[in-house]
Scaffold this motif. Structure first.
Motif, short mmCIF file in Angstrom:
data_model
loop_
_atom_site.label_atom_id
_atom_site.label_comp_id
_atom_site.label_asym_id
_atom_site.label_seq_id
_atom_site.Cartn_x
_atom_site.Cartn_y
_atom_site.Cartn_z
N HIS A 18 0.85 -1.18 0.00
CA HIS A 18 0.00 0.00 0.00
C HIS A 18 0.89 1.23 0.00
O HIS A 18 2.04 1.20 0.48
CB HIS A 18 -0.90 0.00 1.24
N LYS A 19 0.41 2.34 -0.58
CA LYS A 19 1.22 3.55 -0.66
C LYS A 19 1.58 4.10 0.72
O LYS A 19 2.52 4.87 0.85
CB LYS A 19 0.48 4.63 -1.46
N GLU B 182 -4.65 2.46 -4.29
CA GLU B 182 -3.41 2.93 -3.65
C GLU B 182 -2.39 1.80 -3.46
O GLU B 182 -1.76 1.67 -2.41
CB GLU B 182 -3.73 3.59 -2.30
N LEU B 183 -2.21 1.00 -4.51
CA LEU B 183 -1.30 -0.14 -4.45
C LEU B 183 -0.07 0.12 -5.32
O LEU B 183 -0.15 0.83 -6.32
CB LEU B 183 -2.00 -1.42 -4.91
N LEU C 167 -9.55 -5.59 -0.93
CA LEU C 167 -8.67 -4.42 -1.03
C LEU C 167 -9.45 -3.13 -0.85
O LEU C 167 -8.98 -2.19 -0.19
CB LEU C 167 -7.95 -4.43 -2.38
N VAL D 291 -8.64 -0.42 2.11
CA VAL D 291 -8.30 0.98 1.87
C VAL D 291 -9.30 1.90 2.54
O VAL D 291 -8.94 2.93 3.12
CB VAL D 291 -8.22 1.25 0.35
#
Length: 659
Positions: A9-10, A69-70, A104, A108
């Motif tokens: 993740h970011k 956001e991956l 996911l 998030v």
């Protein structure tokens, strides 16, 4: 073979990771992980995913999924040529989203609902990723095996082609006429024997022509004189044009008069005015003098774009939506297409990004860099939901401004005085003899290395430091004399406008035709023995494609390990700046590391000359910083010793965003 593959993740949370070697597994858990280096040095700068990031022998490729956001990352040994990495990343991204998108999306959303990063990290520990992604290892292994088998088949097919060509060549009887040039099919790979035959045929042909390229006949020997001539050459038919003779000096038996002696006086100590003193006003521009801080340190001025405007206000105005009462610019008219509340797609942004690319190129940004910057802006915007013309306009311009700011923001300290003081203080606290702080100036021919080295020397002298200039340009005629003149001038300027600084600057030279690396080593030892604070090493200009000269420069770096390697480049160049910097940086790293004495040193910073000639077309600063990730320490903007400036990121962004 891959070394590491991860999905994160970011925010920094690793969802899944696979290490293929023990070294990669150990490296993945350390701070020196190529993934961590990628985030610190590439993703923060806004680099695009189509690039290849290299660090410590690893090559790293990545791709994004912005709406979730991956970040998908693959690392492998740089020496390997893995052609399937991009396709592998695309396949992994598609399959991972297809199988686990509900999980996911929930993950998030839960992170966004939390108030702090610390809480997010603690919440992430409650998610059971191993259970959620059960079965993904099997899918990954199957996909990777398919790509590796396909790549192996392609390698085998490429290896069979030279064998077939060799068999066909052996089955064809060789020609007896070796004077004709062999035909080479560019689409057919040739083995070493065929290449050797081609080279021999070419030598035979040249030998028949007397070794002259482009000649039309062999050599003819005149039996009477024994001299060789070339029939059909232009030298026999057309006499050489005589060059204009230089004005001859008059020599006689009588002693020369005083006026004749004055015309023959070319000594460097010739008086510059009626009083026999140097015109110091011509060497220092009072309007461009720096300022003194409260502790007495001399700082050069900041370069400002539009001195009558505040940089922050200018950037704020640039980010404001265009006034509808005024005619829209090209970019503004394209922004008008993005209206309404919607999720931005690549198709929506394409015309806007194309206009951005053209705008950056007009600002002298290299074409490849402009493309990558725009692609990076697009990657950050794809999947975002915006509404209204003004919101879209501000979002796109703000994304561009943030991207430029991230790229231009120095990742290392640009305070040379602090580095010099730190080295001096560490030497005083130890029992070892104090070594001077060494700075090496490198670059191509004619960019102004020696002139701007003298400007840096003036700045150091004004800060009370003793400077030794090492004349390591032993190739260019007049290089040593040029530095000698600069040392003489700087010796007379004094410190803080008073006194004589003759003891604060000195030239170390050993003439021409000597080994530059050896002269630099002697200069550093001389500076150590004579209590100099800084040694400025001037090197000969060289083109970035000249491998022997680049190896000689790498030898100087490997032997002397300078504290700073500063690349001197011109602000006038666009695409050429990228080629120069890339090849200088790569050659220094490769050749200094290959010598065994160095540690693969590259460029540590840049000094950009002729900055006063480009007005707002300051794209070279963006190109140079993007290529190396290193900061621009100074820019040269004039002909006097005070014409040195330091850059502020806000000012450069302001100039690039201006219409």
């Amino acid at each position: 073979m891959l070394d590491l593959c991860s999905i994160s993740h970011k925010g920094g949370i690793v969802l899944w990771s696979r290490s293929f070697t023990p070294d990669a597994a150990q490296l993945a858990s350390s701070s020196a992980s190529p993934v961590n280096s990628l985030i610190r040095e590439a993703l923060i700068e806004g680099r695009t995913a189509d690039e290849k990031y290299e660090k410590d022998g690893y090559a790293v490729k990545w791709t994004f999924v912005n709406d979730l956001e991956l970040i998908f990352v693959v690392a492998y040994q740089r020496i390997l040529q893995l052609t399937y990495v991009d396709d592998l990343l695309a396949a992994l991204k598609t399959l991972f989203i297809k199988y686990f998108e509900p999980f996911l999306a929930a993950f998030v959303a839960s992170l966004h609902a939390l108030n702090s990063a610390k809480a997010a990290a603690s919440q992430a520990t409650t998610w059971d990723f191993a259970k959620a992604f059960e079965g993904w290892d099997t899918i990954f292994d199957k996909v990777l095996r398919g790509f590796e088998e396909k790549a192996a088949l392609e390698r085998k097919s490429r290896l069979r082609a030279p064998v077939r060509a060799a068999v066909e060549e052996l089955s064809t009887p060789p020609s007896d006429d070796q004077s004709t040039e062999p035909s080479v099919n560019p689409d057919t790979s040739q083995d070493e024997q065929q290449i050797a035959r081609n080279v021999q045929a070419l030598k035979n042909r040249l030998r028949g022509r007397g070794g002259r390229r482009g000649g039309r006949g062999g050599r003819v020997v005149d039996s009477s004189s024994g001299r060789e001539s070339h029939p059909g050459s232009d030298s026999e038919a057309t006499p050489k044009k005589k060059s204009k003779a230089k004005a001859q000096r008059k020599w006689g038996d009588q002693a020369p008069t005083e006026s004749e002696m004055a015309t023959l006086d070319f000594s460097m100590d010739k008086p510059n005015d009626a009083h026999g003193k140097l015109d110091l006003q011509a060497l220092v521009d009072q309007s461009s003098l720096g300022t003194r801080t409260g502790d007495g340190m001399y700082e050069v001025k900041d370069w400002e774009f539009g001195a009558d405007k505040d940089a922050n206000d200018a950037i704020a105005n640039a980010l404001k939506p265009l006034d509808s009462s005024k005619p829209k610019s090209t970019i503004g008219s394209l922004f008008a297409r993005l209206t309404g509340s919607k999720v931005l797609t690549q198709e929506d942004l394409k015309p806007v990004l194309d206009a951005m690319k053209q705008h950056l190129m007009k600002k002298n940004v290299a074409m490849d860099i402009a493309e990558k910057v725009c692609e990076g802006v697009g990657e950050t915007l794809v999947g975002q939901k915006v509404g209204g013309f003004q919101t879209t306009n501000a979002a796109v311009k703000l994304a561009l401004s943030n991207s430029l700011t991230r790229i231009l923001t120095p990742k290392t300290s640009t305070d040379l005085l602090l580095s010099i003081k730190s080295k001096r203080s560490s030497a005083l606290s130890s029992t070892q003899q104090r070594m001077p702080y060494s700075i090496t100036f490198v670059g191509v021919n004619g960019v102004g290395k020696s002139t701007n080295l003298s400007k840096v020397c003036f700045w150091l002298i004004q800060n009370g430091l003793r400077v030794l200039i090492a004349a390591c340009d032993t190739f260019r005629s007049g290089a040593v004399e040029q530095l000698r003149v600069h040392v003489r001038n700087l010796s007379m300027l004094g410190v803080n406008g008073a006194g004589d600084s003759k003891g604060r600057v000195e030239l170390f030279e050993r003439g021409y035709g000597k080994d530059a690396a050896g002269i630099a080593k002697e200069a550093i030892h001389y500076g150590r023995d004579n209590d100099f604070d800084v040694v400025l090493i001037d090197t000969a200009g060289r083109m970035q494609d000249n491998e022997p000269l680049m190896r000689a420069l790498a030898k100087l770096v490997a032997i002397n390990s300078p504290d700073k390697i500063i690349f001197v480049g011109e602000a006038l160049v666009g695409n050429e700046a990228v080629d120069q910097l890339t090849k200088f940086d790569r050659a220094l790293k490769d050749f200094s590391s290959a010598s065994g004495a160095g540690k693969g040193r590259g460029i540590d910073g840049m000094l950009v000359t002729k900055w006063d000639t480009v007005d707002d077309k300051v794209g070279a600063a963006l190109s140079m910083t993007y290529v190396t990730g290193q900061p621009i320490i100074f820019v040269g903007c004039g002909q006097t010793y005070t014409d040195l400036r330091q850059l502020r990121v806000a000012n450069v962004v302001q100039a690039i965003l201006s219409d």
